[in-house]
Motif scaffolding. Structure first.
Motif, short mmCIF file in Angstrom:
data_model
loop_
_atom_site.label_atom_id
_atom_site.label_comp_id
_atom_site.label_asym_id
_atom_site.label_seq_id
_atom_site.Cartn_x
_atom_site.Cartn_y
_atom_site.Cartn_z
N UNK A 105 0.87 -1.17 0.00
CA UNK A 105 0.00 0.00 0.00
C UNK A 105 0.91 1.22 0.00
N UNK A 106 0.43 2.30 -0.56
CA UNK A 106 1.27 3.50 -0.60
C UNK A 106 0.50 4.70 -1.10
N UNK A 107 1.20 5.80 -1.19
CA UNK A 107 0.60 7.06 -1.62
C UNK A 107 1.63 7.88 -2.38
N UNK A 108 1.13 8.80 -3.20
CA UNK A 108 1.98 9.72 -3.95
C UNK A 108 1.46 11.14 -3.76
N UNK A 109 2.37 12.09 -3.80
CA UNK A 109 2.00 13.50 -3.64
C UNK A 109 2.63 14.30 -4.77
N UNK A 110 1.81 15.09 -5.44
CA UNK A 110 2.26 15.88 -6.58
C UNK A 110 2.76 17.23 -6.09
N UNK A 136 6.74 9.89 -3.30
CA UNK A 136 5.87 8.78 -2.94
C UNK A 136 6.46 7.99 -1.78
N UNK A 137 5.64 7.14 -1.19
CA UNK A 137 6.05 6.25 -0.10
C UNK A 137 5.17 5.02 -0.13
N UNK A 138 5.73 3.87 0.31
CA UNK A 138 4.96 2.62 0.32
C UNK A 138 5.52 1.67 1.37
N UNK A 139 4.68 0.74 1.82
CA UNK A 139 5.09 -0.32 2.73
C UNK A 139 4.43 -1.61 2.28
N UNK A 140 4.95 -2.75 2.76
CA UNK A 140 4.35 -4.02 2.37
C UNK A 140 5.00 -5.19 3.08
N UNK A 141 4.49 -6.37 2.78
CA UNK A 141 5.06 -7.60 3.33
C UNK A 141 4.68 -8.77 2.44
N UNK A 169 10.71 4.98 -0.11
CA UNK A 169 10.30 6.32 -0.55
C UNK A 169 10.92 6.56 -1.92
N UNK A 170 10.32 7.48 -2.67
CA UNK A 170 10.85 7.72 -4.00
C UNK A 170 10.43 9.06 -4.56
#
Length: 330
Positions: A245-250, A258-263, A276-277
């Motif tokens: 799951x993650x999100x992006x900001x313009x 952007x940032x995301x996490x997972x498993x 992060x990216x």
């Protein structure tokens, strides 16, 4: 009014779909997910997408812990025409593994992949929605065409630069180079975008895999967007599934963070990761400008025919009035 329209069509900044071209007013990035959109960046567009990630692995059966810092860089360029882009992806790893018997630390450029993507089918291209002049319900009913996806094909070559690193000893070495192919689909469901990637990777080799990525994205406003993703890896030696799951900001039209996490689903090893990216686009050389606004429904043939009939009636009425005026005694 304009903000409402922009919100509706600004879905997720990394998976926007332009009706008339690949190019959109805001950056179209594949980050932060692992899937690839069917649409390209646009002719002459240069785009860079970079991320830094941290993975923690724990395998109780093998009795080891792993900590991996990695970075990836993807360079994209639209060539020849709107539907085609070339891509180069670089993966760098810094890995530390600890066990009761030994500790290892390795780092280096693991892999470089160079490929090209081509949009073979766009369901909105040359499609004209016809209006029913006699039924509001018919014009606003559920549109089944949204289930028809845009389709693109990808082909690339992997150059494995660290064959003796970053692997378990019970798994064969990757070939020095191998091929990668993908079928990419993209559906637009209002504010949601659904991406499907079917991937054949590391072909031909003993570790060849048949993988998939499913990504659902949604735009919350003109700047913030989020995604949910499921990824599956399937080869002869390692099978696993991952969720992200993650999100992006313009920040600007050509700059996104952007940032995301997972498993993963398995427990041997158990993997938790995050990253992060940033994505940046250079579009000064782009010649054609396409505004990212809702597509106005084109006037149907019936509308045009109706207007012509009205004009003809007006002309006939005018001629009759002129004739009557001419017949009056002066």
């Amino acid at each position: 009014m304009f903000k409402t329209k922009l919100l509706t069509y600004l879905l997720l900044v990394f998976s926007l779909n332009s009706i008339f071209a690949q190019f959109t007013d805001v950056i179209n990035s594949n980050r932060p997910g692992k899937s690839m959109a069917a649409f390209s960046v646009g002719k002459t567009i240069i785009q860079a997408e970079m991320g830094v990630n941290y993975n923690k692995e724990t395998d109780e059966n093998a009795d080891y812990d792993g900590k991996i810092w990695s970075s990836d860089l993807t360079l994209r360029y639209g060539v020849l025409f709107e539907q085609l882009e070339v891509l180069a992806n670089l993966d760098y790893l810094n890995e530390t593994r600890s066990s009761p018997f030994f500790d290892t630390k390795e780092s280096g450029l693991k892999k470089v992949t160079i490929g090209a993507k081509y949009l073979v089918y766009d369901p909105e291209r040359n499609y004209e929605k016809k209006q029913n002049l006699y039924s509001w319900k018919a014009n606003h009913q559920f549109n089944w065409r949204q289930f028809i996806p845009a389709v693109a094909l990808y082909a690339g070559v992997n150059f494995n630069l660290a064959r003796d690193k970053f692997r378990r000893f019970d798994i064969p070495k990757d070939n020095s180079f191998s091929f990668k192919g993908m079928i990419l689909t993209q559906n637009q469901f209002g504010r949601y975008t659904f991406l499907t990637n079917i991937i054949v990777d590391k072909f031909p080799s003993q570790t060849m895999s048949l993988d998939y990525v499913l990504t659902m994205t949604r735009g919350f406003n003109s700047r913030v967007s989020g995604f949910f993703e499921i990824q599956g890896l399937n080869d002869n030696y390692y099978k696993d599934n991952f969720i992200r799951v993650g999100a992006a900001y313009l920040l600007k039209q050509n700059l996104q963070i952007d940032a995301s996490i997972g498993r993963n689903f398995k427990g041997d090893p158990s993997i938790i990761f995050g990253g992060v990216g940033v994505s940046w686009r250079f579009d000064a050389n782009y010649e054609d400008i396409f505004l990212l606004i809702p597509k106005e429904d084109k006037r149907s043939k019936l509308d045009k025919k109706s207007d012509k009939l009205k004009e003809k009636k007006k002309e006939k009425s005018k001629k009759r009035l002129d004739a009557v005026e001419d017949e009056k005694p002066k």
